[in-house]
Scaffold this motif. Structure first.
Motif, mmCIF file in Angstrom:
data_model
loop_
_atom_site.group_PDB
_atom_site.id
_atom_site.type_symbol
_atom_site.label_atom_id
_atom_site.label_comp_id
_atom_site.label_asym_id
_atom_site.label_seq_id
_atom_site.Cartn_x
_atom_site.Cartn_y
_atom_site.Cartn_z
ATOM 1 N N ASP A 1 112.973 -60.297 109.291
ATOM 2 C CA ASP A 1 111.804 -60.648 108.481
ATOM 3 C C ASP A 1 110.549 -59.961 108.985
ATOM 4 O OD1 ASP A 1 112.681 -64.139 107.729
ATOM 5 O OD2 ASP A 1 113.329 -62.216 106.876
ATOM 6 N N ASN B 1 108.268 -55.720 107.241
ATOM 7 C CA ASN B 1 106.863 -55.470 106.927
ATOM 8 C C ASN B 1 106.397 -54.079 107.302
ATOM 9 O OD1 ASN B 1 105.846 -58.125 105.930
ATOM 10 N ND2 ASN B 1 106.690 -58.784 107.877
ATOM 11 N N SER C 1 106.563 -49.952 107.424
ATOM 12 C CA SER C 1 106.944 -48.853 106.547
ATOM 13 C C SER C 1 108.314 -48.308 106.931
ATOM 14 C CB SER C 1 105.878 -47.763 106.663
ATOM 15 O OG SER C 1 106.380 -46.529 106.269
ATOM 16 N N GLU D 1 96.360 -39.601 118.582
ATOM 17 C CA GLU D 1 95.115 -40.184 118.085
ATOM 18 C C GLU D 1 94.387 -39.227 117.160
ATOM 19 O OE1 GLU D 1 96.449 -43.216 119.704
ATOM 20 O OE2 GLU D 1 94.505 -43.407 118.760
ATOM 21 N N ALA E 1 95.116 -41.182 112.161
ATOM 22 C CA ALA E 1 94.185 -42.261 111.862
ATOM 23 C C ALA E 1 94.241 -42.624 110.385
ATOM 24 C CB ALA E 1 92.769 -41.854 112.263
ATOM 25 N N GLN E 2 94.744 -41.722 109.574
ATOM 26 C CA GLN E 2 94.827 -41.981 108.147
ATOM 27 C C GLN E 2 96.035 -42.806 107.760
ATOM 28 O OE1 GLN E 2 92.390 -41.448 106.108
ATOM 29 N NE2 GLN E 2 91.373 -40.670 107.936
ATOM 30 N N LEU E 3 96.943 -43.016 108.676
ATOM 31 C CA LEU E 3 98.130 -43.785 108.332
ATOM 32 C C LEU E 3 97.853 -45.276 108.425
ATOM 33 C CD1 LEU E 3 100.958 -41.885 110.198
ATOM 34 C CD2 LEU E 3 100.456 -41.889 107.765
ATOM 35 N N MET E 4 98.551 -45.989 107.600
ATOM 36 C CA MET E 4 98.412 -47.424 107.604
ATOM 37 C C MET E 4 99.019 -47.986 108.890
ATOM 38 S SD MET E 4 99.544 -49.814 104.513
ATOM 39 C CE MET E 4 101.058 -50.611 104.866
ATOM 40 N N LYS E 5 98.349 -48.951 109.471
ATOM 41 C CA LYS E 5 98.900 -49.567 110.676
ATOM 42 C C LYS E 5 99.252 -51.021 110.379
ATOM 43 C CE LYS E 5 96.126 -46.726 113.839
ATOM 44 N NZ LYS E 5 95.972 -45.704 112.828
ATOM 45 N N THR E 6 100.365 -51.427 110.908
ATOM 46 C CA THR E 6 100.818 -52.784 110.636
ATOM 47 C C THR E 6 101.075 -53.529 111.925
ATOM 48 O OG1 THR E 6 101.879 -51.988 108.636
ATOM 49 C CG2 THR E 6 102.608 -54.120 109.445
ATOM 50 N N GLU E 7 100.793 -54.807 111.894
ATOM 51 C CA GLU E 7 101.004 -55.614 113.089
ATOM 52 C C GLU E 7 101.503 -56.992 112.672
ATOM 53 O OE1 GLU E 7 97.856 -55.342 116.159
ATOM 54 O OE2 GLU E 7 97.855 -57.523 116.002
ATOM 55 N N VAL E 8 102.511 -57.477 113.369
ATOM 56 C CA VAL E 8 102.997 -58.830 113.064
ATOM 57 C C VAL E 8 103.015 -59.614 114.358
ATOM 58 C CG1 VAL E 8 104.896 -60.187 112.127
ATOM 59 C CG2 VAL E 8 104.493 -57.899 111.256
ATOM 60 N N SER E 9 102.508 -60.829 114.304
ATOM 61 C CA SER E 9 102.562 -61.619 115.537
ATOM 62 C C SER E 9 103.446 -62.840 115.349
ATOM 63 C CB SER E 9 101.150 -62.041 115.960
ATOM 64 O OG SER E 9 100.648 -62.986 115.072
ATOM 65 N N LEU E 10 104.181 -63.157 116.415
ATOM 66 C CA LEU E 10 105.105 -64.280 116.387
ATOM 67 C C LEU E 10 104.769 -65.259 117.494
ATOM 68 C CD1 LEU E 10 108.546 -62.463 116.062
ATOM 69 C CD2 LEU E 10 107.475 -63.861 114.324
ATOM 70 N N ARG F 1 102.252 -51.449 99.484
ATOM 71 C CA ARG F 1 103.179 -51.778 100.553
ATOM 72 C C ARG F 1 102.679 -52.957 101.372
ATOM 73 N NH1 ARG F 1 103.823 -47.072 104.205
ATOM 74 N NH2 ARG F 1 104.168 -45.806 102.380
ATOM 75 N N SER G 1 104.252 -57.554 101.613
ATOM 76 C CA SER G 1 104.558 -58.546 102.653
ATOM 77 C C SER G 1 104.223 -59.957 102.199
ATOM 78 C CB SER G 1 103.739 -58.262 103.913
ATOM 79 O OG SER G 1 104.067 -57.030 104.455
ATOM 80 N N GLN H 1 89.421 -47.514 113.806
ATOM 81 C CA GLN H 1 88.997 -46.158 114.165
ATOM 82 C C GLN H 1 88.275 -45.537 112.991
ATOM 83 O OE1 GLN H 1 92.808 -44.621 114.939
ATOM 84 N NE2 GLN H 1 92.535 -44.570 117.144
ATOM 85 N N ILE I 1 101.627 -64.025 111.404
ATOM 86 C CA ILE I 1 100.540 -63.269 110.773
ATOM 87 C C ILE I 1 100.937 -61.810 110.691
ATOM 88 C CG2 ILE I 1 98.099 -62.730 110.840
ATOM 89 C CD1 ILE I 1 97.959 -65.481 111.196
ATOM 90 N N VAL I 2 100.869 -61.280 109.496
ATOM 91 C CA VAL I 2 101.119 -59.860 109.305
ATOM 92 C C VAL I 2 99.789 -59.212 108.969
ATOM 93 C CG1 VAL I 2 102.352 -58.136 107.973
ATOM 94 C CG2 VAL I 2 103.378 -60.372 108.329
ATOM 95 N N THR I 3 99.447 -58.188 109.710
ATOM 96 C CA THR I 3 98.178 -57.512 109.447
ATOM 97 C C THR I 3 98.436 -56.058 109.117
ATOM 98 O OG1 THR I 3 97.254 -58.887 111.208
ATOM 99 C CG2 THR I 3 95.860 -57.144 110.371
ATOM 100 N N HIS I 4 97.873 -55.611 108.016
ATOM 101 C CA HIS I 4 97.982 -54.195 107.677
ATOM 102 C C HIS I 4 96.581 -53.612 107.645
ATOM 103 C CE1 HIS I 4 102.202 -54.388 106.336
ATOM 104 N NE2 HIS I 4 101.902 -55.526 105.748
ATOM 105 N N ASP I 5 96.394 -52.539 108.360
ATOM 106 C CA ASP I 5 95.096 -51.858 108.317
ATOM 107 C C ASP I 5 95.258 -50.613 107.472
ATOM 108 O OD1 ASP I 5 94.648 -52.720 111.731
ATOM 109 O OD2 ASP I 5 93.600 -53.566 110.013
ATOM 110 N N PRO J 1 93.584 -47.397 105.960
ATOM 111 C CA PRO J 1 92.377 -46.576 106.047
ATOM 112 C C PRO J 1 91.803 -46.328 104.648
ATOM 113 C CG PRO J 1 94.275 -45.444 106.995
ATOM 114 C CD PRO J 1 94.787 -46.680 106.370
#
Lengths: 424, 286
Positions: free
Chosen positions: A176, A180, A182, A206, A211-220, B91, B95, B110, B129-133, B135
């Motif tokens: 799951d 989320n 890509s 860097e 920097a133009q790519l989407m960044k994703t973060e999931v916390s558990l 995308r 989620s 950035q 929590i799902v976070t998408h940044d 740009p």
């Protein structure tokens, strides 16, 4: 050589096992998973069961899946020949088969689930074929003869049970989370602390483009895990594609997943198991970072040599030093068909470790060396000529294998050298 | 500049997801315009797009439970214009399929980003929590003029399309015959889709289609009075662009109005309670 070959041929005659229909799907799914990672599957019939192993071409992912005896209707590892072996976990016959080919046999999981009643696996030494016979409903039998190659034993060196960080959870939690991210994302970073786990998309650069790519973060939250042991706050970065392949397998295996890891640079191990029936270890290399090399120094239990700082930030785990071949304690390479096992001790630098069969509970301690030129430095699978320097800047071997032409280097077990932590 | 919006209702989340999905099927890069009352997704008419343009506006109050927008300045420039890769937004929102809440805010990592924060149900007391940044680039106010609502051209014919699914089916078959398709219709409710090549000509005709009522006081524009009602106005357009519009539909409008400017352009207008979406396809030169 000839003698050796002949010896092997004789050994190859007797492996025979029969898998009942209910377990063929698991077997097939294992093949699918292995096929996503490596090119060859190494079949190692052990006394405890049949082990399927593979390693990827960059040597940064290793899988070993052990189908134990109770899963089979008939299981005969082919132990008729007395091989001068005294430990029952020694692989007696070994062969490797191309996964692309093997995948053809187990292509359609739906079909297999629906119609296969048993699957016979026979090693035909005379014809040099690995025969898969699928007995299906309505009297249909599908027989596949696959050519195999004799091969070395594939054994990764890793210290699962000494990992300070252990997480255990349902595979669904991981699936799951991973969904989320890509599908084109190559690597993922997992940051752990006692209060939470964060998975974050990793980009190794860097530069503007990145920097133009989407960044994703999931916390558990740690509560999502049935076991949450964090000995070392850390972050590890590893290949997400490999993890997706592992999770796809977990879906069929339907068992909780254990994750063992330490710091960047040391492998992360995903394992599943059902006592007495099944064990799977997925060992994935992680990216080493400068700060982590100091970290590993701190762990007293490891005698890995980390005084030579990893000069290359980007490389994965360093190749292990040569001498230590990954042999189970007291065991000897099966290729030595003409002699009693004689553990030979080669002169080696101080840091060598004991290695155990990976499917035992006790751990093996990975050897990590810096980029030293050392005449006997090991280069992993590709049997090394001692003169070649081993500068692998990318993901490298973190385990070693025994090879038929390595007879003179077979070795063994050494007690950990405790005074080597600071490189003296 | 500040922007922060939150949706808690799962139906609204799905609704918003449908809008974003539809938009992302139509264009690669999308401009987002945020005002106090509305959120706009805009693709201005540019050569790079092959002359196609899109305008979609939704009333933020119909979607968001919380919405705070502070524009460039508090006066005439109290708006925010951003450019984003539509697929990223799509995308990110994916989620939120069974999310407890969805938050969108403008942040500066950035680079300036639209951060989508999704709270998902979990096995523990705290949510995942799902976070998408994502740009984004901020469009300077000097360029805002390019993003105004397109003027409705003086169209000759205006009618309501048959169900989009049906039209899509037909266009999908017709596209195998040629890259160009002629759309034509008249003020009596006849409508035709035609493809013509050297070897074959295939036409699908509809009749008795609804003519959108003309309300002299309202927004709708009257079709040109000079055009004979039975005369078919036609426009030859790129079939791929038409298909892009038809295939991506997830909004379920109750009406799709098709306005045809003879030999010039086709204009689709999706009518829905909360959203209005307009899509222009210019003709292809013969």
């Amino acid at each position: 050589q000839i003698h050796y070959l002949a010896g092997l041929l004789i050994e190859f005659q007797n492996m025979k096992c029969v898998l009942p229909g209910a377990n063929v799907k698991l077997f097939a799914k294992a093949i699918h998973c292995l096929a996503k990672l490596g090119h060859y599957v190494y079949f190692e019939p052990l006394d405890t069961g049949l082990a399927l192993k593979t390693v990827n071409s960059s040597r940064s992912a290793y899988v070993s899946i052990l189908f134990m005896k109770p899963l089979f209707q008939v299981y005969n590892a082919g132990s008729d020949i007395d091989l001068t072996v005294d430990d029952d976990n020694l692989p007696i016959t070994r062969c490797k088969v191309a996964l692309k080919t093997l995948l053809q046999v187990f292509k359609s999981l739906a079909n297999i689930e629906r119609s296969v009643e048993t699957c016979d696996i026979d090693l035909d030494g005379d014809e040099c074929r690995l025969v898969f016979q699928l007995k299906c409903k309505h009297g249909i039998t599908k027989t596949h003869h696959l050519t195999f190659q004799e091969c070395e034993s594939l054994q990764a060196i890793f210290a699962k049970d000494l990992s300070p960080n252990v997480l255990k959870c349902d595979h669904k939690v991981l699936s799951d989370v991973v969904i989320n991210f890509s599908s084109s994302l190559e690597e993922i970073t997992m940051l752990v602390s006692p209060c939470k786990v964060v998975l974050r998309s990793y980009s190794d650069d860097e530069s503007d483009e990145i920097a133009q790519l989407m960044k994703t973060e999931v916390s558990l939250n740690p509560e999502e895990f049935s076991q949450y042991q964090i000995g070392v706050d850390t972050d590890v970065t590893f290949c997400l594609k490999d993890v997706r392949a592992i999770l796809a397998f977990c879906e069929v295996a339907a068992m909780p997943v254990n994750i063992h890891f330490e710091v960047g640079g040391k492998p992360i191990i995903f394992s599943l198991g059902h006592n007495g029936y099944f064990r799977a270890n997925f060992v994935i290399a992680t990216i080493a970072t400068d700060k982590n090399s100091q970290h590993s120094n701190a762990t007293a239990n490891f005698t890995t040599n980390t005084t030579f700082p990893t000069t290359n930030k980007r490389s994965f785990v360093k190749p292990s030093r040569s001498k230590v071949a990954p042999k189970p304690l007291r065991k000897v390479s099966a290729q030595k068909t003409n002699a009693k096992p004689q553990p030979t001790k080669l002169p080696q630098p101080k840091d060598c470790d004991s290695i155990n069969s990976e499917h035992d509970v006790s751990p093996e301690i990975p050897l990590q060396g810096g980029e030293q030129t050392n005449a006997t430095r090991y280069e992993g699978f590709n049997s090394p000529s001692p003169k070649q320097p081993c500068f692998k800047n990318v993901k490298t071997v973190f385990f070693a294998a025994t090879q038929p032409n390595d007879l003179d280097r077979t070795v063994l077990v050494l007690a950990p050298d405790s005074d080597n932590e600071d490189g003296t | 500049m500040r922007f922060r919006a939150k949706v808690v209702n799962i139906d609204c989340i799905h609704h918003f997801t449908n809008v974003v999905n539809t938009i992302s099927k139509l264009l690669k890069k999308c401009s987002i315009r945020l005002t106090k009352e509305k959120m706009f997704f805009i693709l201005p008419d540019q050569v790079a797009n092959g002359g196609v343009s899109m305008w979609c506006e939704l009333k933020q109050a119909n979607f968001f439970d919380e919405y705070q927008m502070d524009g460039v300045n508090k006066n005439e420039l109290n708006e925010i214009y951003l450019e984003i890769v539509a697929e990223n937004l799509c995308r990110a929102i994916k989620s939120a399929n069974n999310a407890k809440s969805l938050k969108i805010k403008l942040t500066k990592k950035q680079v300036p980003c639209l951060t989508v924060e999704i709270e998902l149900p979990s096995l523990s007391s705290t949510a995942r929590i799902v976070t998408h940044d994502i740009p984004v680039s901020v469009i300077p106010s000097a360029l805002w003029g390019e993003y105004q609502e397109p003027e409705m051209p003086d169209f000759h014919v205006s009618l309501c399309l048959p169900p989009l699914k049906t039209v899509k089916h037909i266009v999908e078959r017709l596209k195998n015959l040629s890259s160009y398709l002629t759309l034509s219709g008249n003020q009596e409710g006849d409508f035709a889709l035609k493809v013509e090549t050297e070897l074959v000509s295939a036409t699908t005709r509809f009749s008795d289609l609804e003519i959108p009522p003309y309300d002299p006081d309202g927004d709708s524009q009257a079709p040109s009075k000079l055009w004979p009602p039975s005369e078919m106005a036609s426009a030859r357009i790129d079939v791929k662009k038409l298909l892009q519009f038809l295939a991506g539909q997830q909004i379920n409008p109750y009406k799709v109005i098709c306005n045809i400017v003879d030999q010039s352009a086709v204009h689709f207008f999706l009518v829905h309670d909360d959203i209005s979406l307009q899509y222009f396809i210019p003709v292809v030169a013969v």
